[in-house]
Every structure is written in structure tokens, then in C-alpha cells.
Design a protein around this motif. Structure first.
Motif: not given
Length: 63
Positions: A39-63
Motif C-alpha cells: 500500500r505504501r509503495t503503490g504496488a498491486t503485488g510482489t513478484l517472485v521468481k519461480d526457480p524451476e521455470t525462471g518465470e515471475y509470478r505474483l506472490r500468493r498469501d501462502d508463500d
């Protein structure tokens, strides 16, 4: 003898409940801090890199 077993059972359940409560409180604290930071930075989510595929995805609440 039955009283001792009952007492140990009650103490064990109380200990389990306490540990569960603390774990849930810590999880909620992490989620609130993450949400506050987004909220402070105005972001709509946090991206994390999947180590297996190398793709970025939004972090889920259970991560």
C-alpha cells in the motif's frame, strides 16, 4: 492414575493450542506488513521468481 493422564492430556492440548495461536499470529503479522508495504509503495503485488521455470509470478498469501 486416571487423573494424571487427564491432566497430561489437558496440558498437552493447551500447549498445542498456544503454539497454534502463536503461529497464526506470526503469519497474520507477516501478511499485514506485506500488505502495508504494498500500500505504501503503490504496488498491486510482489513478484517472485519461480526457480524451476525462471518465470515471475505474483506472490500468493501462502508463500
Amino acid at each position: 492414575m486416571a487423573q494424571i493422564i487427564f491432566l497430561l492430556l489437558v496440558v498437552g492440548l493447551a500447549w498445542y493450542g498456544y503454539r497454534k495461536f502463536v503461529a497464526d499470529a506470526e503469519r497474520l503479522s507477516r501478511l499485514r506488513k506485506r500488505s502495508e508495504e504494498e500500500r505504501r509503495t503503490g504496488a498491486t503485488g510482489t513478484l517472485v521468481k519461480d526457480p524451476e521455470t525462471g518465470e515471475y509470478r505474483l506472490r500468493r498469501d501462502d508463500d
